[in-house]
Each structure stands twice: as C-alpha cells, then as structure tokens.
Scaffold this active site. Structure first.
Site, PDB file in Angstrom:
ATOM      1  N   ARG A  35     -11.016 -10.181  -3.711  1.00 37.15           N
ATOM      2  CA  ARG A  35     -10.739  -8.897  -3.048  1.00 37.15           C
ATOM      3  C   ARG A  35     -11.267  -7.713  -3.860  1.00 37.15           C
ATOM      4  O   ARG A  35     -11.543  -6.659  -3.296  1.00 37.15           O
ATOM      5  CB  ARG A  35      -9.233  -8.715  -2.842  1.00 37.15           C
ATOM      6  CG  ARG A  35      -8.690  -9.564  -1.710  1.00 37.15           C
ATOM      7  CD  ARG A  35      -7.271  -9.169  -1.400  1.00 37.15           C
ATOM      8  NE  ARG A  35      -6.723  -9.969  -0.326  1.00 37.15           N
ATOM      9  CZ  ARG A  35      -5.541  -9.743   0.238  1.00 37.15           C
ATOM     10  NH1 ARG A  35      -4.788  -8.751  -0.165  1.00 37.15           N
ATOM     11  NH2 ARG A  35      -5.107 -10.515   1.204  1.00 37.15           N
ATOM     12  N   ASP A 144       2.006   4.081   6.196  1.00 37.22           N
ATOM     13  CA  ASP A 144       1.531   2.973   5.369  1.00 37.22           C
ATOM     14  C   ASP A 144       0.998   3.553   4.056  1.00 37.22           C
ATOM     15  O   ASP A 144       0.530   4.695   4.012  1.00 37.22           O
ATOM     16  CB  ASP A 144       0.415   2.194   6.088  1.00 37.22           C
ATOM     17  CG  ASP A 144       0.250   0.787   5.536  1.00 37.22           C
ATOM     18  OD1 ASP A 144       0.703  -0.163   6.189  1.00 37.22           O
ATOM     19  OD2 ASP A 144      -0.311   0.634   4.423  1.00 37.22           O
TER      20      ASP A 144
HETATM   21  C1  LIG Z   1       1.256  -7.436   6.731  1.00 36.41           C
HETATM   22  S1  LIG Z   1       1.233  -5.709   7.058  1.00 36.41           S
HETATM   23  C2  LIG Z   1       2.563  -5.561   8.226  1.00 36.41           C
HETATM   24  C3  LIG Z   1       2.179  -4.739   9.426  1.00 36.41           C
HETATM   25  C4  LIG Z   1       3.251  -4.665  10.526  1.00 36.41           C
HETATM   26  N1  LIG Z   1       4.471  -4.089  10.040  1.00 36.41           N
HETATM   27  C5  LIG Z   1       3.496  -6.021  11.121  1.00 36.41           C
HETATM   28  O1  LIG Z   1       4.569  -6.600  10.933  1.00 36.41           O
HETATM   29  O2  LIG Z   1       2.589  -6.545  11.790  1.00 36.41           O
HETATM   30  C6  LIG Z   1       1.967  -5.049   5.569  1.00 36.41           C
HETATM   31  C7  LIG Z   1       1.658  -3.560   5.365  1.00 36.41           C
HETATM   32  O3  LIG Z   1       2.519  -3.050   4.353  1.00 36.41           O
HETATM   33  C8  LIG Z   1       1.815  -2.058   3.646  1.00 36.41           C
HETATM   34  N2  LIG Z   1       2.452  -1.807   2.337  1.00 36.41           N
HETATM   35  C9  LIG Z   1       2.446  -2.599   1.235  1.00 36.41           C
HETATM   36  N3  LIG Z   1       3.088  -1.994   0.226  1.00 36.41           N
HETATM   37  C10 LIG Z   1       3.518  -0.795   0.699  1.00 36.41           C
HETATM   38  C11 LIG Z   1       4.231   0.297   0.133  1.00 36.41           C
HETATM   39  N4  LIG Z   1       4.647   0.280  -1.150  1.00 36.41           N
HETATM   40  N5  LIG Z   1       4.494   1.370   0.907  1.00 36.41           N
HETATM   41  C12 LIG Z   1       4.086   1.402   2.201  1.00 36.41           C
HETATM   42  N6  LIG Z   1       3.389   0.412   2.795  1.00 36.41           N
HETATM   43  C13 LIG Z   1       3.116  -0.682   2.060  1.00 36.41           C
HETATM   44  C14 LIG Z   1       0.420  -2.646   3.536  1.00 36.41           C
HETATM   45  O4  LIG Z   1      -0.559  -1.657   3.275  1.00 36.41           O
HETATM   46  C15 LIG Z   1       0.244  -3.330   4.898  1.00 36.41           C
HETATM   47  O5  LIG Z   1      -0.460  -2.518   5.803  1.00 36.41           O
END
Ligand SMILES: C[S@@+](CC[C@H](N)C(=O)[O-])C[C@H]1O[C@@H](n2cnc3c(N)ncnc32)[C@H](O)[C@@H]1O
Length: 275
Positions: A35, A144
C-alpha cells in the site's frame, strides 16, 4: 524494490496508531508495504527508512495525511447490513414522524462514511419510506478521516461496479446515468445530495458538532481499532446521541458492556441510548 524493515514498520505503525487509532500488526507487513510503495515512488524515495524519517519530521505533515489515506480500508457498499436501515425507517423515522411534520428535526451521522454509500443508503431509505422527508428538516452528516474518500463522496459519481447493491428502481429514481464508450457511471441526484453534508473528521480528535443525533452509523470502522481506542469512543458516541438515539456498529463489532455506558441492546449490532 524496497522492503519494509521492522524498524520502519514500527515507526509507521506507531504513527498510524497515534494519528488515527489504526492498529497495524506485523503479520500485515507485506500488505502495508504494497500500500505504501506508491508513496515512495511519488516522493522519489529510495527506501522505507527514508520514508519513516520523513513522516516523523516536521516536513512530513502533509505526508502523514497521505499515509493514513493509504492505510485505511475503504471498502463499502450500498445498503450494506440492511437490517440497520430497517430499524432506521421502521423505528427511528416512525417515532419521529409526528414531531418532524411539526417542524422538528431528524439528524443522522455516518461516522467513517468512506465513499459515501452508507450516507446515500440512509437518504434513500428515508425517502423511500416517506417522500416528504425531502421537504422536512432531515440531515445526514457523513465524515471520514480520509480526505480522498470524502472528496469522492462529495462528487457523488459512482462507477457501475460500485452500484451493485442499489435496486434498479432506486438507481433510476435517485441517480443520473452517464455513459461514455469507456464506462458507465451513476451520479446521485440533488434530492439525495441536498440531505447530506460530507466532512473530513478524525474520530480520535475533537468532534465539533453542537447538536446531538437521532442515530449514529459507525460500521466497520472500530474493527481497525484496539480495545482501548474503542472503549474511549463508546461514551463519546453516547454523548453525541439524543435520549433513545441509536448507535449501529458493523457485523463483527461489539460493545462489550453496553449497559455500563448507558446503552441498551436494540437488535443486531444495534444499541439505543437509555436516557
Ligand atoms: C471499511 S470503511 C467503512 C465504511 C462504511 N461505514 C461501511 O460500513 O460500509 C472504514 C472507514 O473508516 C475510516 N476511518 C478509519 N479510521 C478513522 C478515524 N480515526 N476517524 C474517522 N474515520 C476513520 C476509513 O477511512 C474508512 O473509510
């Protein structure tokens, strides 16, 4: 080709944890290496040692954001874990409906919204249940940590491969189809976009929102955090909800002792603020 050595891995993992709560384990070294390789190429750096020095330096401020973008997992899809959208319309909207029609408000937060599919699914679910929602005080905040996905969500144009979860009728009603010889894509119509505000927000940082929410969707996000980070978040979610407000987590995420924090179990990976 540069190899991610253990010292650089440690430096990157420590920084990712501090900045975003992401927990990187050594078993994932090769995934992290692949990545981050494009970051080394973009910066013209010879090895991960130089990269880890950069991100720890004052000059590495911008790169630290790009690092977090590269490390986050952004997989999402429309109407993922549909049972939460059923609770949203059959319980939350139904309970709020009378007050809404008299000028009340409904507020939903998609926390960790990725490319926006969750927020658009919330908007479509509400509109499908009651079309008048479009003219009432109903708003969705979608946030996000990753600026790249927030920008994508804001653009609201999805290539065909990403709209698989949207039933055909909804695709027709709520999206405009664009076709070129190379690809077909779907752009969310203003009726959906007007309900949603996309913003960059780190869940570990300050939450500037003044008003409380009727529901928070934080699904498939805390799975990347360790227990201590999760435990810090539960009371903050509790405080961000109105009494009886709902918190929805992803299918493999659990709040260990909801009642200690002031939640009641309210369905599959669903919790309701007690008071
Ligand atoms: C797997 S996606 C989930 C998307 C959606 N909630 C779903 O369930 O389909 C996880 C998201 O969490 C975000 N994320 C990770 N750490 C975070 C943080 N500290 N604060 C805000 N968002 C975060 C990532 O950037 C990513 O877009």
């Amino acid at each position: 080709m540069s190899i991610l050595d253990s010292d650089s891995f440690r430096a990157i993992a420590d920084l990712a944890y501090r900045e975003s709560g992401l927990t990187l384990v050594a078993e994932k070294t090769s995934m992290i290496q692949s990545r981050l390789r494009h970051r080394l190429r973009a910066l013209n750096l010879a090895d991960f040692d130089s990269y880890s020095k950069l991100i720890q330096s004052e000059a590495g401020r911008d790169e630290r954001k790009k690092l977090i973008s590269a490390l986050t997992t952004n997989v999402s899809h429309f109407f993922r874990e549909k049972h939460h959208f059923d609770i949203l319309v059959n319980q939350i909207l139904a309970t709020k409906w009378a007050a809404l029609r008299q000028g009340g408000r409904l507020r939903i937060w998609s926390a960790g919204c990725s490319n926006g599919q969750e927020a658009f699914s919330i908007a479509m679910s509400l509109l499908e249940k009651v079309p008048e929602v479009a003219h009432l005080d109903v708003k969705i905040l979608a946030t996000d940590i990753d600026p790249i996905v927030v920008q994508f969500a804001e653009n609201s144009i999805y290539p065909e491969r990403l709209v698989g979860g949207v039933p055909k009728a909804l695709l027709q009603d709520y999206f405009v189809k664009h076709e070129t010889i190379h690809e077909t894509s779907y752009e969310a119509k203003p009726i959906l976009r007007d309900m949603i505000r996309f913003k960059e927000l780190n869940l570990l940082g300050h939450w500037p929102m003044k008003r409380k929410f009727d529901a928070v969707f934080c699904r498939n996000v805390v799975i990347y955090f360790d227990q201590a980070t999760q435990d810090d978040l539960w009371p903050r979610f509790h405080d961000s909800l109105l009494p009886n407000g709902y918190l929805f987590l992803g299918h493999s995420e659990r709040m260990p002792s909801p009642t200690d924090i002031g939640f009641l179990a309210a369905g599959p990976t669903s919790y309701r603020r007690r008071n």
